[in-house]
Scaffold this motif. Structure first.
Motif, PDB file in Angstrom:
ATOM      1  N   ILE A  88      -8.989  71.786  15.638  1.00  0.00           N
ATOM      2  CA  ILE A  88      -8.609  70.414  15.993  1.00  0.00           C
ATOM      3  C   ILE A  88      -9.810  69.501  15.725  1.00  0.00           C
ATOM      4  CG2 ILE A  88      -7.756  68.890  17.804  1.00  0.00           C
ATOM      5  CD1 ILE A  88      -5.809  71.135  16.942  1.00  0.00           C
ATOM      6  N   ASP A  89      -9.604  68.471  14.935  1.00  0.00           N
ATOM      7  CA  ASP A  89     -10.703  67.614  14.485  1.00  0.00           C
ATOM      8  C   ASP A  89     -11.014  66.451  15.418  1.00  0.00           C
ATOM      9  OD1 ASP A  89     -10.977  68.898  11.734  1.00  0.00           O
ATOM     10  OD2 ASP A  89      -8.876  68.282  11.698  1.00  0.00           O
ATOM     11  N   TRP A  90     -10.025  66.032  16.208  1.00  0.00           N
ATOM     12  CA  TRP A  90     -10.174  64.786  16.968  1.00  0.00           C
ATOM     13  C   TRP A  90      -9.419  64.922  18.273  1.00  0.00           C
ATOM     14  CZ3 TRP A  90      -7.446  59.565  15.527  1.00  0.00           C
ATOM     15  CH2 TRP A  90      -8.160  58.473  16.064  1.00  0.00           C
ATOM     16  N   LEU A  91     -10.006  64.444  19.364  1.00  0.00           N
ATOM     17  CA  LEU A  91      -9.362  64.499  20.673  1.00  0.00           C
ATOM     18  C   LEU A  91      -9.414  63.122  21.316  1.00  0.00           C
ATOM     19  CD1 LEU A  91      -8.097  66.094  23.033  1.00  0.00           C
ATOM     20  CD2 LEU A  91     -10.440  66.554  23.832  1.00  0.00           C
ATOM     21  N   ILE A  92      -8.244  62.489  21.439  1.00  0.00           N
ATOM     22  CA  ILE A  92      -8.118  61.198  22.112  1.00  0.00           C
ATOM     23  C   ILE A  92      -7.756  61.463  23.574  1.00  0.00           C
ATOM     24  CG2 ILE A  92      -6.862  59.012  22.174  1.00  0.00           C
ATOM     25  CD1 ILE A  92      -6.187  59.523  19.176  1.00  0.00           C
ATOM     26  N   ILE A  93      -8.411  60.763  24.495  1.00  0.00           N
ATOM     27  CA  ILE A  93      -8.193  60.993  25.921  1.00  0.00           C
ATOM     28  C   ILE A  93      -7.888  59.659  26.590  1.00  0.00           C
ATOM     29  CG2 ILE A  93      -9.146  61.999  28.028  1.00  0.00           C
ATOM     30  CD1 ILE A  93     -11.334  63.268  26.134  1.00  0.00           C
ATOM     31  N   GLY A  94      -6.862  59.630  27.450  1.00  0.00           N
ATOM     32  CA  GLY A  94      -6.547  58.379  28.117  1.00  0.00           C
ATOM     33  C   GLY A  94      -5.711  58.561  29.360  1.00  0.00           C
ATOM     34  N   GLY A  95      -5.956  57.712  30.356  1.00  0.00           N
ATOM     35  CA  GLY A  95      -5.124  57.669  31.543  1.00  0.00           C
ATOM     36  C   GLY A  95      -3.888  56.827  31.285  1.00  0.00           C
ATOM     37  N   GLU A  96      -2.977  56.859  32.227  1.00  0.00           N
ATOM     38  CA  GLU A  96      -1.706  56.133  32.074  1.00  0.00           C
ATOM     39  C   GLU A  96      -1.856  54.698  32.556  1.00  0.00           C
ATOM     40  OE1 GLU A  96       2.854  57.490  32.398  1.00  0.00           O
ATOM     41  OE2 GLU A  96       1.723  57.717  34.258  1.00  0.00           O
ATOM     42  N   SER A  97      -1.183  53.780  31.876  1.00  0.00           N
ATOM     43  CA  SER A  97      -1.217  52.368  32.259  1.00  0.00           C
ATOM     44  C   SER A  97       0.204  51.855  32.449  1.00  0.00           C
ATOM     45  CB  SER A  97      -1.941  51.536  31.191  1.00  0.00           C
ATOM     46  OG  SER A  97      -1.272  51.631  29.952  1.00  0.00           O
ATOM     47  N   GLY A  98       0.297  50.695  33.079  1.00  0.00           N
ATOM     48  CA  GLY A  98       1.599  50.072  33.257  1.00  0.00           C
ATOM     49  C   GLY A  98       2.244  50.436  34.586  1.00  0.00           C
ATOM     50  N   PRO A  99       3.464  49.891  34.836  1.00  0.00           N
ATOM     51  CA  PRO A  99       4.177  50.167  36.089  1.00  0.00           C
ATOM     52  C   PRO A  99       4.413  51.672  36.264  1.00  0.00           C
ATOM     53  CG  PRO A  99       5.226  48.368  34.872  1.00  0.00           C
ATOM     54  CD  PRO A  99       4.213  48.967  33.948  1.00  0.00           C
ATOM     55  N   GLY A 100       4.196  52.156  37.464  1.00  0.00           N
ATOM     56  CA  GLY A 100       4.433  53.566  37.743  1.00  0.00           C
ATOM     57  C   GLY A 100       3.361  54.500  37.237  1.00  0.00           C
ATOM     58  N   ALA A 101       2.218  53.956  36.815  1.00  0.00           N
ATOM     59  CA  ALA A 101       1.148  54.796  36.275  1.00  0.00           C
ATOM     60  C   ALA A 101       0.726  55.849  37.289  1.00  0.00           C
ATOM     61  CB  ALA A 101      -0.048  53.926  35.880  1.00  0.00           C
ATOM     62  N   ARG A 102       0.495  57.056  36.778  1.00  0.00           N
ATOM     63  CA  ARG A 102       0.096  58.169  37.632  1.00  0.00           C
ATOM     64  C   ARG A 102      -1.425  58.326  37.667  1.00  0.00           C
ATOM     65  NH1 ARG A 102       4.710  61.571  34.618  1.00  0.00           N
ATOM     66  NH2 ARG A 102       4.245  59.884  33.136  1.00  0.00           N
ATOM     67  N   VAL A 103      -1.880  59.023  38.696  1.00  0.00           N
ATOM     68  CA  VAL A 103      -3.323  59.158  38.955  1.00  0.00           C
ATOM     69  C   VAL A 103      -4.025  59.875  37.814  1.00  0.00           C
ATOM     70  CG1 VAL A 103      -5.041  60.206  40.478  1.00  0.00           C
ATOM     71  CG2 VAL A 103      -3.027  59.100  41.455  1.00  0.00           C
ATOM     72  N   PHE A 104      -5.203  59.403  37.517  1.00  0.00           N
ATOM     73  CA  PHE A 104      -6.046  59.980  36.469  1.00  0.00           C
ATOM     74  C   PHE A 104      -7.432  60.209  37.056  1.00  0.00           C
ATOM     75  CE2 PHE A 104      -9.131  59.258  32.995  1.00  0.00           C
ATOM     76  CZ  PHE A 104      -8.714  60.226  32.096  1.00  0.00           C
ATOM     77  N   GLU A 105      -7.955  61.415  36.922  1.00  0.00           N
ATOM     78  CA  GLU A 105      -9.261  61.749  37.473  1.00  0.00           C
ATOM     79  C   GLU A 105     -10.307  61.787  36.353  1.00  0.00           C
ATOM     80  OE1 GLU A 105      -9.897  61.891  40.521  1.00  0.00           O
ATOM     81  OE2 GLU A 105      -7.963  62.203  41.512  1.00  0.00           O
ATOM     82  N   PRO A 106     -11.362  60.967  36.437  1.00  0.00           N
ATOM     83  CA  PRO A 106     -12.375  60.945  35.372  1.00  0.00           C
ATOM     84  C   PRO A 106     -13.020  62.298  35.080  1.00  0.00           C
ATOM     85  CG  PRO A 106     -12.589  58.999  36.749  1.00  0.00           C
ATOM     86  CD  PRO A 106     -11.582  59.887  37.420  1.00  0.00           C
ATOM     87  N   TRP A 107     -13.061  63.224  36.060  1.00  0.00           N
ATOM     88  CA  TRP A 107     -13.688  64.508  35.781  1.00  0.00           C
ATOM     89  C   TRP A 107     -12.908  65.309  34.748  1.00  0.00           C
ATOM     90  CZ3 TRP A 107     -11.289  69.174  36.670  1.00  0.00           C
ATOM     91  CH2 TRP A 107     -10.252  69.226  37.607  1.00  0.00           C
ATOM     92  N   TRP A 108     -11.594  64.990  34.603  1.00  0.00           N
ATOM     93  CA  TRP A 108     -10.831  65.645  33.544  1.00  0.00           C
ATOM     94  C   TRP A 108     -11.444  65.319  32.176  1.00  0.00           C
ATOM     95  CZ3 TRP A 108      -5.467  63.506  35.486  1.00  0.00           C
ATOM     96  CH2 TRP A 108      -5.161  64.075  36.730  1.00  0.00           C
ATOM     97  N   ILE A 109     -11.943  64.086  32.036  1.00  0.00           N
ATOM     98  CA  ILE A 109     -12.583  63.677  30.783  1.00  0.00           C
ATOM     99  C   ILE A 109     -13.856  64.477  30.555  1.00  0.00           C
ATOM    100  CG2 ILE A 109     -13.636  61.794  29.491  1.00  0.00           C
ATOM    101  CD1 ILE A 109     -11.965  59.843  30.974  1.00  0.00           C
ATOM    102  N   ASP A 110     -14.645  64.638  31.592  1.00  0.00           N
ATOM    103  CA  ASP A 110     -15.900  65.393  31.460  1.00  0.00           C
ATOM    104  C   ASP A 110     -15.634  66.774  30.859  1.00  0.00           C
ATOM    105  OD1 ASP A 110     -17.494  63.387  32.593  1.00  0.00           O
ATOM    106  OD2 ASP A 110     -17.116  64.097  34.615  1.00  0.00           O
TER     107      ASP A 110
END
Length: 306
Positions: free
Chosen positions: A220-242
């Motif tokens: 895999i050459d590229w990994l895009i990472i992002g939390g959810e935005s907009g109405p009803g967005a679910r929780v995103f923990e920054p340590w997942w990015i780490d």
């Protein structure tokens, strides 16, 4: 143009889709299609199954849009189908051949295809020979691309010149193919992606709904990472990015942190105000992030001098 951070232009030769996993639950495209249908937009008048789709969001092909990239002279990164999934089961193989023919004859552009159906992508683009001659994988699909330049062919695309097969390599050097993985339950999509011929293979871990401890980034050459935005967005923990940045470094994948999501933006303060109060409701401005998360790298395609 587009506001999506990792691309420059969108091109939608198909519109509409069907939800197939939890990452689809708050689909921005489905919501936008309903709005565009109400505005009378011609491309969004077909309604999808209300259980999996919605108003204006039935899978629909748009042959009249195929020639758009032929008119773009300035090279650009093009997100193919921001409002659909190119490898949806109801996109005919012949139409896919037309889309790929257009991408082949416009090598000045870089095309980024993102799908939640990488199994179909692998199956069609490897296109194993069944005629008994022993053609290499993908040769039948490449041959069908050539027919798009033939005026009496049912797959004809005006403006294409003959010789598509011989002028372009395989996989097409300007086509990146990726898959969405929102939770550890769907890391198998990466296995299908590895079997898909592409100049660049990438994963979009957005909306990321949990850690991905089982994700294998080999190939895999590229990994895009992002939390959810907009109405009803679910929780995103920054340590997942780490964790994901570390795994990307180990595998030689380029990490790209797109956004931290609406929940993070509403609960994180900067100078006494939440990030959202500063106008960044999606958590997409790296100026507000911890320094170690400000990572936005692009892959280097195979054979590139970059």
């Amino acid at each position: 143009m587009t506001t999506i951070e990792w691309t420059e232009q969108t091109w939608n030769p198909t519109t509409g889709c069907d939800r197939i996993s939890p990452g689809c639950d708050n689909c921005y495209a489905l919501t936008m299609a309903k709005r565009l249908k109400g505005m009378g937009q011609a491309k969004y008048q077909n309604d999808g199954n209300p259980k999996t789709s919605g108003p204006g969001f039935a899978l629909t092909v748009h042959p009249d849009v195929l020639t758009e990239p032929l008119r773009w002279k300035k090279p650009r990164k093009v997100f193919v189908n921001s409002m659909s999934d190119l490898f949806h089961a109801r996109v005919p193989r012949e139409f896919l051949a037309r889309v790929f023919a257009v991408m082949a004859v416009t090598p000045q552009h870089t095309y980024q295809i993102l799908t939640k159906r990488p199994e179909r992508a692998a199956r069609i683009l490897t296109d194993l020979c069944r005629c008994g001659v022993g053609h290499p994988p993908g040769e039948h699909f490449r041959s069908s691309m050539e027919w798009a330049a033939t005026s009496h062919s049912p797959t004809y695309v005006p403006g294409l010149e003959h010789g598509i097969y011989h002028r372009s390599g395989w996989p097409l050097p300007n086509v990146w193919i990726g898959t969405s993985i929102e939770s550890d339950d769907y890391v198998r999509r990466a296995d299908a992606l590895r079997n898909t011929p592409a100049a660049v293979r990438f994963i979009s871990a957005e909306p990321l709904l949990g850690p991905l401890p089982s994700l294998n980034l080999d190939g895999i050459d590229w990994l895009i990472i992002g939390g959810e935005s907009g109405p009803g967005a679910r929780v995103f923990e920054p340590w997942w990015i780490d964790d994901l940045i570390y795994e990307a470094r180990q595998a030689g994948s380029a990490p790209f942190v797109k956004q931290l999501g609406s929940v993070w933006a509403r609960h994180t303060t900067v100078n006494g105000k939440t990030v959202a109060a500063h106008g960044d409701t999606k958590g997409g401005n790296p100026d507000y992030w911890p320094t170690h998360l400000r990572v936005r790298e692009y892959p280097t395609p195979a054979g590139s001098d970059g």
